[in-house]
Design a protein around this motif. Structure first.
Motif, short mmCIF file in Angstrom:
data_model
loop_
_atom_site.label_atom_id
_atom_site.label_comp_id
_atom_site.label_asym_id
_atom_site.label_seq_id
_atom_site.Cartn_x
_atom_site.Cartn_y
_atom_site.Cartn_z
N ALA A 66 -65.36 14.78 -36.23
CA ALA A 66 -64.37 15.60 -36.94
C ALA A 66 -64.73 17.08 -36.89
CB ALA A 66 -64.26 15.13 -38.39
N ILE A 67 -66.01 17.40 -36.97
CA ILE A 67 -66.43 18.81 -36.96
C ILE A 67 -66.12 19.45 -35.61
CG2 ILE A 67 -68.41 20.37 -37.09
CD1 ILE A 67 -67.61 19.26 -39.82
N SER A 68 -66.46 18.79 -34.51
CA SER A 68 -66.23 19.42 -33.20
C SER A 68 -64.75 19.56 -32.90
CB SER A 68 -66.94 18.64 -32.08
OG SER A 68 -66.34 17.40 -31.85
N LYS A 69 -63.97 18.55 -33.28
CA LYS A 69 -62.53 18.61 -33.02
C LYS A 69 -61.86 19.67 -33.88
CE LYS A 69 -59.35 15.04 -31.67
NZ LYS A 69 -58.95 13.65 -31.84
N ALA A 70 -62.24 19.74 -35.16
CA ALA A 70 -61.68 20.75 -36.05
C ALA A 70 -62.08 22.15 -35.58
CB ALA A 70 -62.13 20.52 -37.49
N SER A 71 -63.34 22.30 -35.17
CA SER A 71 -63.81 23.60 -34.69
C SER A 71 -63.03 24.02 -33.45
CB SER A 71 -65.31 23.53 -34.39
OG SER A 71 -65.78 24.78 -33.95
N ALA A 72 -62.80 23.09 -32.52
CA ALA A 72 -62.03 23.41 -31.31
C ALA A 72 -60.60 23.80 -31.66
CB ALA A 72 -62.03 22.22 -30.36
N SER A 73 -60.00 23.08 -32.60
CA SER A 73 -58.63 23.36 -33.01
C SER A 73 -58.52 24.75 -33.64
CB SER A 73 -58.17 22.28 -34.00
OG SER A 73 -56.88 22.55 -34.47
N ILE A 74 -59.41 25.04 -34.57
CA ILE A 74 -59.37 26.35 -35.25
C ILE A 74 -59.74 27.46 -34.26
CG2 ILE A 74 -60.33 27.73 -37.13
CD1 ILE A 74 -60.76 25.02 -38.64
N MET A 75 -60.71 27.19 -33.37
CA MET A 75 -61.10 28.18 -32.37
C MET A 75 -59.91 28.56 -31.49
SD MET A 75 -63.66 27.83 -29.09
CE MET A 75 -62.43 26.88 -28.15
N THR A 76 -59.18 27.57 -31.00
CA THR A 76 -58.07 27.88 -30.10
C THR A 76 -56.99 28.69 -30.81
OG1 THR A 76 -57.05 25.71 -30.50
CG2 THR A 76 -58.46 25.92 -28.55
N ASP A 77 -56.74 28.38 -32.07
CA ASP A 77 -55.80 29.19 -32.86
C ASP A 77 -56.29 30.62 -32.99
OD1 ASP A 77 -53.71 27.46 -33.38
OD2 ASP A 77 -54.35 26.98 -35.43
N SER A 78 -57.59 30.76 -33.24
CA SER A 78 -58.18 32.08 -33.50
C SER A 78 -58.27 32.96 -32.26
CB SER A 78 -59.59 31.92 -34.09
OG SER A 78 -59.55 31.19 -35.29
N PHE A 94 -68.93 33.80 -35.54
CA PHE A 94 -68.90 32.38 -35.87
C PHE A 94 -70.31 31.79 -35.82
CE2 PHE A 94 -68.48 27.88 -34.80
CZ PHE A 94 -67.73 27.46 -35.89
N GLN A 95 -71.07 32.16 -34.81
CA GLN A 95 -72.46 31.67 -34.69
C GLN A 95 -73.26 32.05 -35.94
OE1 GLN A 95 -73.58 29.83 -32.06
NE2 GLN A 95 -75.59 29.59 -32.97
N THR A 96 -73.09 33.28 -36.41
CA THR A 96 -73.76 33.71 -37.64
C THR A 96 -73.27 32.91 -38.83
OG1 THR A 96 -74.08 35.94 -36.76
CG2 THR A 96 -74.17 35.69 -39.16
N LEU A 97 -71.97 32.68 -38.89
CA LEU A 97 -71.37 31.92 -39.99
C LEU A 97 -72.01 30.55 -40.15
CD1 LEU A 97 -68.91 31.50 -42.05
CD2 LEU A 97 -67.79 30.38 -40.11
N VAL A 98 -72.23 29.84 -39.05
CA VAL A 98 -72.70 28.47 -39.14
C VAL A 98 -74.23 28.34 -39.09
CG1 VAL A 98 -70.57 27.45 -38.27
CG2 VAL A 98 -72.41 28.00 -36.66
N THR A 99 -74.94 29.45 -38.93
CA THR A 99 -76.40 29.36 -38.86
C THR A 99 -77.14 30.18 -39.91
OG1 THR A 99 -76.51 31.13 -37.20
CG2 THR A 99 -76.42 28.86 -36.39
N ASP A 100 -76.53 31.23 -40.45
CA ASP A 100 -77.23 32.13 -41.36
C ASP A 100 -76.86 31.83 -42.81
OD1 ASP A 100 -78.45 34.20 -42.73
OD2 ASP A 100 -77.85 35.73 -41.29
N ALA A 128 -70.19 21.99 -34.27
CA ALA A 128 -69.28 23.10 -34.56
C ALA A 128 -69.27 24.15 -33.47
CB ALA A 128 -69.65 23.74 -35.90
N THR A 129 -70.40 24.36 -32.82
CA THR A 129 -70.48 25.42 -31.81
C THR A 129 -70.14 24.95 -30.40
OG1 THR A 129 -72.87 25.11 -31.54
CG2 THR A 129 -72.14 26.79 -33.14
N LEU A 130 -70.08 23.64 -30.17
CA LEU A 130 -69.77 23.14 -28.82
C LEU A 130 -68.49 23.73 -28.25
CD1 LEU A 130 -70.37 21.31 -26.39
CD2 LEU A 130 -69.12 19.49 -27.60
N PRO A 131 -67.36 23.77 -28.99
CA PRO A 131 -66.15 24.36 -28.40
C PRO A 131 -66.35 25.82 -27.99
CG PRO A 131 -65.63 23.16 -30.41
CD PRO A 131 -67.12 23.23 -30.32
N TRP A 132 -67.10 26.56 -28.78
CA TRP A 132 -67.35 27.97 -28.49
C TRP A 132 -68.21 28.13 -27.24
CZ3 TRP A 132 -64.90 31.78 -31.17
CH2 TRP A 132 -64.22 31.37 -32.32
#
Length: 148
Positions: A66-78, A94-100, A128-132
């Motif tokens: 769910a995380i990778s699919k949601a991340s890809a979906s939101i990423m493509t919109d963004s 985004f990388q900072t958001l999910v790691t810091d 979460a970062t795979l799509p990016w």
């Protein structure tokens, strides 16, 4: 705070069940495959860049958690309509958001902020970062990328 987490979970579940920009993009100018062997996530990202370097269209296909699919979906919109430079800056944010853990989510990240909770689960950061990383591989001309 519980209500906010519930809202975030709802957004993630919605993007997982009803992913935006899901499907094959033909024709496309750039594409790459991404794999997360630990979770089994597999994504394919395709995009069209204009002559000026603007992302005119971006879509993805694949299977994953769910995380990778949601991340890809939101990423493509963004990323729709951004230049490559703007997209790379957003990727860094985004990388900072999910790691810091020390930083609050930047309101300018919009729906991407719903993925901030991933940083509490280090094993899920790769999901979460795979799509990016797959997007980045595509614009670099790489055919494939892995989180390992």
């Amino acid at each position: 705070m519980s209500n906010l987490r519930d809202l975030y979970q709802e957004v993630i579940l919605d993007h997982n069940k009803n992913p935006r920009n899901y499907g094959v993009l033909e024709p496309h100018t750039h594409a790459a495959d991404g794999h997360n062997p630990l979770c089994g996530d597999q994504l394919h990202v395709q995009l069209n860049l204009s002559q000026a370097g603007t992302i005119e269209a971006i879509q993805f296909t694949g299977d994953g958690c769910a995380i990778s699919k949601a991340s890809a979906s939101i990423m493509t919109d963004s990323l729709q309509g951004l230049t490559i430079a703007e997209a790379q800056e957003l990727m860094a944010q985004f990388q900072t958001l999910v790691t810091d853990m020390s930083k609050e989510p930047d309101p300018k990240l919009g729906k991407l902020a719903v993925l901030a909770g991933v940083r509490e689960y280090p094993m899920r950061v790769k999901c979460a970062t795979l799509p990016w990383h797959t997007f980045h591989a595509a614009i670099q001309g790489d055919v494939e990328v892995s989180t390992e």
